[in-house]
Design a protein around this motif. Structure first.
Motif, PDB file in Angstrom:
ATOM      1  N   ALA A  23       0.755  -1.291   0.007  1.00  0.00           N
ATOM      2  CA  ALA A  23       0.072  -0.007   0.027  1.00  0.00           C
ATOM      3  C   ALA A  23       0.826   1.157  -0.109  1.00  0.00           C
ATOM      4  O   ALA A  23       0.679   2.006   1.063  1.00  0.00           O
ATOM      5  CB  ALA A  23      -0.961  -0.032   1.075  1.00  0.00           C
ATOM      6  N   ARG A  24       1.509   1.417  -1.052  1.00  0.00           N
ATOM      7  CA  ARG A  24       2.464   2.608  -1.350  1.00  0.00           C
ATOM      8  C   ARG A  24       2.499   2.875  -2.723  1.00  0.00           C
ATOM      9  O   ARG A  24       2.316   2.135  -3.534  1.00  0.00           O
ATOM     10  CB  ARG A  24       3.884   2.668  -0.408  1.00  0.00           C
ATOM     11  CG  ARG A  24       4.668   1.414  -1.152  1.00  0.00           C
ATOM     12  CD  ARG A  24       5.690   1.052  -0.155  1.00  0.00           C
ATOM     13  NE  ARG A  24       6.913   0.464  -0.764  1.00  0.00           N
ATOM     14  CZ  ARG A  24       6.818  -0.895  -1.051  1.00  0.00           C
ATOM     15  NH1 ARG A  24       5.462  -1.445  -0.958  1.00  0.00           N
ATOM     16  NH2 ARG A  24       7.624  -1.306  -1.517  1.00  0.00           N
ATOM     17  N   PRO A  25       2.598   4.226  -3.161  1.00  0.00           N
ATOM     18  CA  PRO A  25       2.679   4.610  -4.436  1.00  0.00           C
ATOM     19  C   PRO A  25       4.080   3.939  -4.997  1.00  0.00           C
ATOM     20  O   PRO A  25       4.853   4.113  -4.582  1.00  0.00           O
ATOM     21  CB  PRO A  25       2.599   6.123  -4.619  1.00  0.00           C
ATOM     22  CG  PRO A  25       3.136   6.472  -3.152  1.00  0.00           C
ATOM     23  CD  PRO A  25       2.594   5.362  -2.273  1.00  0.00           C
ATOM     24  N   ALA A  26       3.746   3.473  -6.378  1.00  0.00           N
ATOM     25  CA  ALA A  26       4.903   3.126  -6.867  1.00  0.00           C
ATOM     26  C   ALA A  26       5.510   3.889  -7.649  1.00  0.00           C
ATOM     27  O   ALA A  26       5.021   4.877  -8.297  1.00  0.00           O
ATOM     28  CB  ALA A  26       4.264   1.633  -7.766  1.00  0.00           C
ATOM     29  N   PRO A  27       6.813   3.791  -7.777  1.00  0.00           N
ATOM     30  CA  PRO A  27       7.925   4.537  -8.701  1.00  0.00           C
ATOM     31  C   PRO A  27       7.450   4.592 -10.195  1.00  0.00           C
ATOM     32  O   PRO A  27       6.585   3.358 -10.574  1.00  0.00           O
ATOM     33  CB  PRO A  27       9.108   4.110  -8.701  1.00  0.00           C
ATOM     34  CG  PRO A  27       9.058   3.290  -7.383  1.00  0.00           C
ATOM     35  CD  PRO A  27       7.803   2.799  -7.113  1.00  0.00           C
ATOM     36  N   ASP A  28       7.548   5.540 -11.013  1.00  0.00           N
ATOM     37  CA  ASP A  28       6.903   5.628 -12.380  1.00  0.00           C
ATOM     38  C   ASP A  28       7.321   4.411 -13.154  1.00  0.00           C
ATOM     39  O   ASP A  28       6.861   4.064 -14.331  1.00  0.00           O
ATOM     40  CB  ASP A  28       7.373   7.010 -13.023  1.00  0.00           C
ATOM     41  CG  ASP A  28       6.297   7.418 -13.712  1.00  0.00           C
ATOM     42  OD1 ASP A  28       5.125   7.427 -13.583  1.00  0.00           O
ATOM     43  OD2 ASP A  28       6.682   8.256 -14.759  1.00  0.00           O
ATOM     44  N   ASP A  29       8.592   3.943 -13.013  1.00  0.00           N
ATOM     45  CA  ASP A  29       9.174   2.943 -13.988  1.00  0.00           C
ATOM     46  C   ASP A  29       8.738   1.478 -13.641  1.00  0.00           C
ATOM     47  O   ASP A  29       9.303   0.437 -14.094  1.00  0.00           O
ATOM     48  CB  ASP A  29      10.467   3.081 -14.158  1.00  0.00           C
ATOM     49  CG  ASP A  29      11.339   2.948 -12.567  1.00  0.00           C
ATOM     50  OD1 ASP A  29      10.610   3.037 -11.631  1.00  0.00           O
ATOM     51  OD2 ASP A  29      12.551   2.926 -12.597  1.00  0.00           O
ATOM     52  N   VAL A  30       8.022   1.202 -12.412  1.00  0.00           N
ATOM     53  CA  VAL A  30       7.922  -0.242 -12.080  1.00  0.00           C
ATOM     54  C   VAL A  30       6.668  -0.768 -13.010  1.00  0.00           C
ATOM     55  O   VAL A  30       5.729  -0.019 -13.267  1.00  0.00           O
ATOM     56  CB  VAL A  30       7.342  -0.106 -10.596  1.00  0.00           C
ATOM     57  CG1 VAL A  30       6.945  -1.582 -10.186  1.00  0.00           C
ATOM     58  CG2 VAL A  30       8.470   0.212  -9.428  1.00  0.00           C
ATOM     59  N   ILE A  31       7.068  -1.991 -13.480  1.00  0.00           N
ATOM     60  CA  ILE A  31       6.091  -2.777 -14.298  1.00  0.00           C
ATOM     61  C   ILE A  31       4.991  -2.983 -13.577  1.00  0.00           C
ATOM     62  O   ILE A  31       5.188  -3.311 -12.406  1.00  0.00           O
ATOM     63  CB  ILE A  31       6.668  -3.891 -14.824  1.00  0.00           C
ATOM     64  CG1 ILE A  31       6.104  -4.519 -16.042  1.00  0.00           C
ATOM     65  CG2 ILE A  31       7.076  -4.947 -13.829  1.00  0.00           C
ATOM     66  CD1 ILE A  31       6.848  -5.674 -16.756  1.00  0.00           C
ATOM     67  N   THR A  32       3.663  -2.902 -14.376  1.00  0.00           N
ATOM     68  CA  THR A  32       2.341  -3.186 -13.836  1.00  0.00           C
ATOM     69  C   THR A  32       2.144  -4.672 -14.486  1.00  0.00           C
ATOM     70  O   THR A  32       2.040  -4.973 -15.532  1.00  0.00           O
ATOM     71  CB  THR A  32       1.376  -2.312 -14.246  1.00  0.00           C
ATOM     72  OG1 THR A  32       1.641  -1.030 -13.699  1.00  0.00           O
ATOM     73  CG2 THR A  32       0.030  -2.898 -13.972  1.00  0.00           C
ATOM     74  N   LEU A  33       1.713  -5.586 -13.517  1.00  0.00           N
ATOM     75  CA  LEU A  33       1.155  -7.101 -13.663  1.00  0.00           C
ATOM     76  C   LEU A  33      -0.542  -6.920 -13.715  1.00  0.00           C
ATOM     77  O   LEU A  33      -0.960  -6.713 -12.820  1.00  0.00           O
ATOM     78  CB  LEU A  33       1.892  -8.211 -13.053  1.00  0.00           C
ATOM     79  CG  LEU A  33       3.055  -7.983 -12.837  1.00  0.00           C
ATOM     80  CD1 LEU A  33       3.651  -9.225 -11.836  1.00  0.00           C
ATOM     81  CD2 LEU A  33       3.972  -8.148 -14.033  1.00  0.00           C
ATOM     82  N   ALA A  34      -1.073  -6.955 -14.871  1.00  0.00           N
ATOM     83  CA  ALA A  34      -2.489  -6.846 -14.785  1.00  0.00           C
ATOM     84  C   ALA A  34      -3.173  -8.059 -15.360  1.00  0.00           C
ATOM     85  O   ALA A  34      -2.360  -8.880 -16.071  1.00  0.00           O
ATOM     86  CB  ALA A  34      -2.954  -5.758 -15.957  1.00  0.00           C
ATOM     87  N   THR A  35      -4.345  -8.431 -15.317  1.00  0.00           N
ATOM     88  CA  THR A  35      -4.974  -9.550 -15.510  1.00  0.00           C
ATOM     89  C   THR A  35      -5.613  -9.687 -16.925  1.00  0.00           C
ATOM     90  O   THR A  35      -5.679 -10.781 -17.504  1.00  0.00           O
ATOM     91  CB  THR A  35      -6.451  -9.732 -14.515  1.00  0.00           C
ATOM     92  OG1 THR A  35      -7.129  -8.747 -14.651  1.00  0.00           O
ATOM     93  CG2 THR A  35      -5.894 -10.171 -13.392  1.00  0.00           C
TER      94      THR A  35
END
Length: 424
Positions: free
Chosen positions: A219-231
């Motif tokens: 529960a914290r904001p992610a840095p801009d360059d972190v990859i998102t794993l989506a469904t």
């Protein structure tokens, strides 16, 4: 690329496969090195092996063929339909000592029985399971389930014929011993608390404390360059397109060169790839010189005819690479099994990587990732696969807190694993 050394646990599994005729199912949590053993087996076995997988992409990843193309099986439910086996197919299947199946958890009970019947028929040994061939299976049923049939008649057939859809409930295993070996040593994560939580998610036994730890860490904001794993593919395509559009400048548009039979759903990379300096990308293959691996994330630094990518403090020139689709062939003169290339796909081994689907992240490792399960997780193992891609709790960011409903476990898997490991 230098092949990784096997750990003592992994080596013991290889030795057991190599020096027995047992049918072996090698399983284990994400990051225990199932792929490492399979790669070692492919290069070091003294047996005549053929490697296959249920999907085209999985087959490409292990340098094998799909089960259906190797055994020339019809699509859909096979049941007791006649199998067409020309003479050259019989010779090919008779030459195999050991059939290796990767991603076995995606194989249905019906397909498993069809593999058995096909091998008995081709090898002329109707009373021997798999016609006397050894079957080695790799996969984790806690990660990838078989795809349920859409057709209501097919669903009814499964319901009446099998205890479940899973490979382990095939009729062949009712009277054929299968040895299950579960790898226990996790090589991906070093953080003991995270390992413990992932084990709990895998088995669907998450305590309140573990859920709180997981949600507090994420529960914290992610840095801009972190990859998102989506469904979903739609979420991934939207995120990548939006982020690419934010970068000014004209993109390099690389179109893949395709020779031979390569169906679109088997493409190992984008047919049309658009890149700009500043784009975040993921490598889709291991580099032969060991500079990056499948899943490494970098940033495009220059685009000048070819592409330069920065990984950490280093900049690499990236050339297009060729993926080869193989087919096994029996050579009557040498009496050997040969592997021939039937198709080639050439493209930069890169994909835009501000986001990737959970499904495509399978087998990859990330230092950090945002897990976005959307409104809800919708298939068994999905949440476990997403969380277990990340090395540590520090690298985990959650788009929303996880809920108990996100952890979906198939009771058939729990039953099988409990019974098979109790026997082992």
């Amino acid at each position: 690329m230098p092949r990784p050394e096997l750990s003592p646990e992994q080596l013991a599994v290889f030795e057991r496969i190599e020096h027995t005729r047992e049918h072996v199912f090698v399983t284990g949590r994400a990051g225990t090195g199932k792929s490492t053993i399979l790669g070692h087996l492919s290069f070091n076995t003294s047996k005549i092996i053929a490697v296959c997988a249920p999907t085209g992409v999985a087959a490409l990843n292990v340098g094998g063929q799909t089960i259906h193309s190797l055994l020339r099986l019809p699509t859909g439910i096979i049941a007791d339909h006649d199998l067409d086996q020309p003479a050259e197919l019989k010779k090919l299947l008779a030459a195999i000592d050991t059939l290796v199946i990767d991603e076995i958890s995606m194989v249905s009970a019906d397909l498993m029985d069809a593999i058995d019947r096909s091998l008995r028929l081709a090898r002329g040994k109707r009373h021997d399971p798999f016609g006397g061939a050894q079957i080695i299976m790799f996969g984790d049923p806690y990660q990838l389930p078989p795809v349920p049939p859409r057709d209501p008649h097919e669903r009814a057939y499964f319901h009446d014929t099998y205890r479940s859809l899973w490979f382990f409930d095939a009729k062949v295993w009712l009277d054929t011993p299968m040895t299950t070996i579960e790898l226990t040593e996790v090589h991906r994560q070093r953080d003991d608390r995270f390992k413990q939580i992932l084990g709990a998610v895998r088995h669907g036994e998450v305590t309140e404390d573990q859920a709180e730890d997981l949600n507090a860490a994420g529960a914290r904001p992610a840095p801009d360059d972190v990859i998102t794993l989506a469904t979903t593919n739609a979420t991934v395509a939207r995120i990548n397109a939006e982020r690419l559009a934010r970068i000014t400048g004209r993109p390099l548009r690389a179109v893949a060169e395709i020779n031979g039979e390569f169906r679109e759903n088997l493409y190992p990379a984008d047919e049309v790839l658009e890149l700009k300096p500043g784009a975040q990308v993921m490598f889709l293959r291991n580099d032969s010189d060991g500079r990056w691996v499948n899943g490494t994330i970098g940033t495009v630094s220059r685009v000048e005819g070819t592409v330069w990518v920065e990984v950490g403090d280093e900049e690499f020139e990236v050339e297009p690479t060729v993926w080869e689709r193989y087919r096994y062939r029996y050579d009557a003169e040498t009496k050997k099994l040969e592997k021939e290339v039937v198709a080639e796909f050439e493209q930069f081994p890169l994909r835009l990587a501000w986001a990737v689907t959970v499904h495509k992240s399978q087998g990859h490792t990330y230092d950090a990732a945002v897990v976005d399960l959307g409104p809800r997780a919708f298939s068994a193992g999905q949440t476990y696969v997403a969380l277990s891609r990340v090395r540590s709790l520090e690298g985990l960011y959650l788009k929303r807190p996880l809920r108990p409903a996100d952890v979906i476990i198939d009771p058939n898997v729990v039953r099988f694993m409990r019974e098979s490991l109790a026997d082992g």
